[in-house]
Design a protein around this motif. Structure first.
Motif, PDB file in Angstrom:
ATOM      1  N   ASP A 109       0.874  -1.162   0.000  1.00 55.54           N
ATOM      2  CA  ASP A 109       0.000   0.000   0.000  1.00 55.54           C
ATOM      3  C   ASP A 109       0.918   1.221   0.000  1.00 55.54           C
ATOM      4  OD1 ASP A 109      -2.171   1.656   0.207  1.00 55.54           O
ATOM      5  OD2 ASP A 109      -2.690   1.071   2.247  1.00 55.54           O
ATOM      6  N   PRO A 110       0.911   2.025  -1.064  1.00 54.14           N
ATOM      7  CA  PRO A 110       1.846   3.145  -1.119  1.00 54.14           C
ATOM      8  C   PRO A 110       1.647   4.126   0.035  1.00 54.14           C
ATOM      9  CG  PRO A 110       0.410   3.116  -3.059  1.00 54.14           C
ATOM     10  CD  PRO A 110       0.025   1.968  -2.197  1.00 54.14           C
ATOM     11  N   SER A 111       2.759   4.678   0.477  1.00 52.36           N
ATOM     12  CA  SER A 111       2.727   5.658   1.559  1.00 52.36           C
ATOM     13  C   SER A 111       2.449   7.043   1.000  1.00 52.36           C
ATOM     14  CB  SER A 111       4.069   5.688   2.296  1.00 52.36           C
ATOM     15  OG  SER A 111       4.320   4.454   2.898  1.00 52.36           O
ATOM     16  N   GLU A 112       1.930   7.886   1.852  1.00 52.97           N
ATOM     17  CA  GLU A 112       1.663   9.266   1.480  1.00 52.97           C
ATOM     18  C   GLU A 112       2.126  10.161   2.613  1.00 52.97           C
ATOM     19  OE1 GLU A 112      -2.197  12.074   0.529  1.00 52.97           O
ATOM     20  OE2 GLU A 112      -2.320   9.930   0.129  1.00 52.97           O
ATOM     21  N   ARG A 113       2.802  11.229   2.280  1.00 53.23           N
ATOM     22  CA  ARG A 113       3.291  12.168   3.285  1.00 53.23           C
ATOM     23  C   ARG A 113       2.121  13.020   3.774  1.00 53.23           C
ATOM     24  NH1 ARG A 113       8.191  14.348   4.778  1.00 53.23           N
ATOM     25  NH2 ARG A 113       8.045  16.469   5.573  1.00 53.23           N
ATOM     26  N   VAL A 114       2.035  13.176   5.096  1.00 49.56           N
ATOM     27  CA  VAL A 114       1.026  14.043   5.698  1.00 49.56           C
ATOM     28  C   VAL A 114       1.700  14.956   6.724  1.00 49.56           C
ATOM     29  CG1 VAL A 114      -0.886  12.421   5.385  1.00 49.56           C
ATOM     30  CG2 VAL A 114       0.429  12.365   7.485  1.00 49.56           C
TER      31      VAL A 114
ATOM     32  N   MET B  42      11.789   1.524  16.113  1.00 50.15           N
ATOM     33  CA  MET B  42      10.936   1.962  15.011  1.00 50.15           C
ATOM     34  C   MET B  42      11.228   3.416  14.660  1.00 50.15           C
ATOM     35  SD  MET B  42       7.280   0.571  16.428  1.00 50.15           S
ATOM     36  CE  MET B  42       6.384   0.555  14.911  1.00 50.15           C
ATOM     37  N   SER B  43      10.841   3.809  13.461  1.00 47.27           N
ATOM     38  CA  SER B  43      10.877   5.217  13.083  1.00 47.27           C
ATOM     39  C   SER B  43       9.606   5.886  13.605  1.00 47.27           C
ATOM     40  CB  SER B  43      10.941   5.363  11.562  1.00 47.27           C
ATOM     41  OG  SER B  43       9.729   4.910  10.979  1.00 47.27           O
ATOM     42  N   ARG B  44       9.611   7.197  13.603  1.00 47.10           N
ATOM     43  CA  ARG B  44       8.419   7.948  14.006  1.00 47.10           C
ATOM     44  C   ARG B  44       7.243   7.580  13.103  1.00 47.10           C
ATOM     45  NH1 ARG B  44       8.839  14.301  13.770  1.00 47.10           N
ATOM     46  NH2 ARG B  44      10.152  14.023  15.608  1.00 47.10           N
ATOM     47  N   SER B  45       7.478   7.515  11.797  1.00 40.87           N
ATOM     48  CA  SER B  45       6.397   7.185  10.855  1.00 40.87           C
ATOM     49  C   SER B  45       5.832   5.794  11.112  1.00 40.87           C
ATOM     50  CB  SER B  45       6.900   7.277   9.419  1.00 40.87           C
ATOM     51  OG  SER B  45       7.186   8.603   9.081  1.00 40.87           O
TER      52      SER B  45
END
Length: 157
Positions: A89-94, A115-118
């Protein structure tokens, strides 16, 4: 995008080993000492390959029908098998705004989990969406800031 089912070829290798390859993904190979181990490794190899294609923006091919697979010369064919894969599922910047103290707590906890924040936000949102189906939201009409309706800053309580 819905789950895709890709055919794989299982063949005998030297000294009792096995190999597997995917006609739709050149270079996606797996090998093992048993059929079961080889199939397990093939599933993991296909998942990594699909992720790599998605990261590079390459569209996934349509699965080749088994009857159209051409076996190369010298292939000691054992069987065909099918591996299912869920396309990424492609990621999207918010952009979101949160208090700095909350972000610091999130970053600390995410680091503790490796983990990363995202990734942490994704896990937290997924957990909230699946574990809190009947959650009643707090009253969102009350302002969060310390400014009254008059537009002046509150100085007394």
């Amino acid at each position: 995008m819905k789950r895709r089912l890709y055919p794989a070829v299982l063949e005998r290798g030297p000294k009792g080993t096995f190999g597997a390859w995917f006609p739709d993904f050149p270079g996606c190979l797996a090998g093992g000492k048993s059929q079961e181990e080889t199939i397990e490794k093939a599933e993991a190899a296909l998942a990594r390959t699909v992720d790599g294609w998605a990261e590079r923006g390459r569209p996934l091919p349509e699965p080749t029908p088994i009857e159209q697979i051409a076996l190369p010369k010298g292939c000691d064919y054992v069987a065909y098998f099918i591996v299912g894969v869920d396309p990424p599922d492609p990621s999207e910047r918010v952009n979101i705004y949160l208090p700095r103290s909350l972000i610091a707590r999130i970053d600390k906890h995410a680091a503790e989990l490796g983990m990363s924040r995202s990734s942490f936000f994704g896990l937290a949102a997924t957990t909230a969406l699946t574990s809190l189906p009947g959650y009643v939201r707090p009253d969102l009409s009350a302002p969060r800031s310390k400014v009254h309706k008059s537009g002046r800053l509150r100085t007394k309580k």
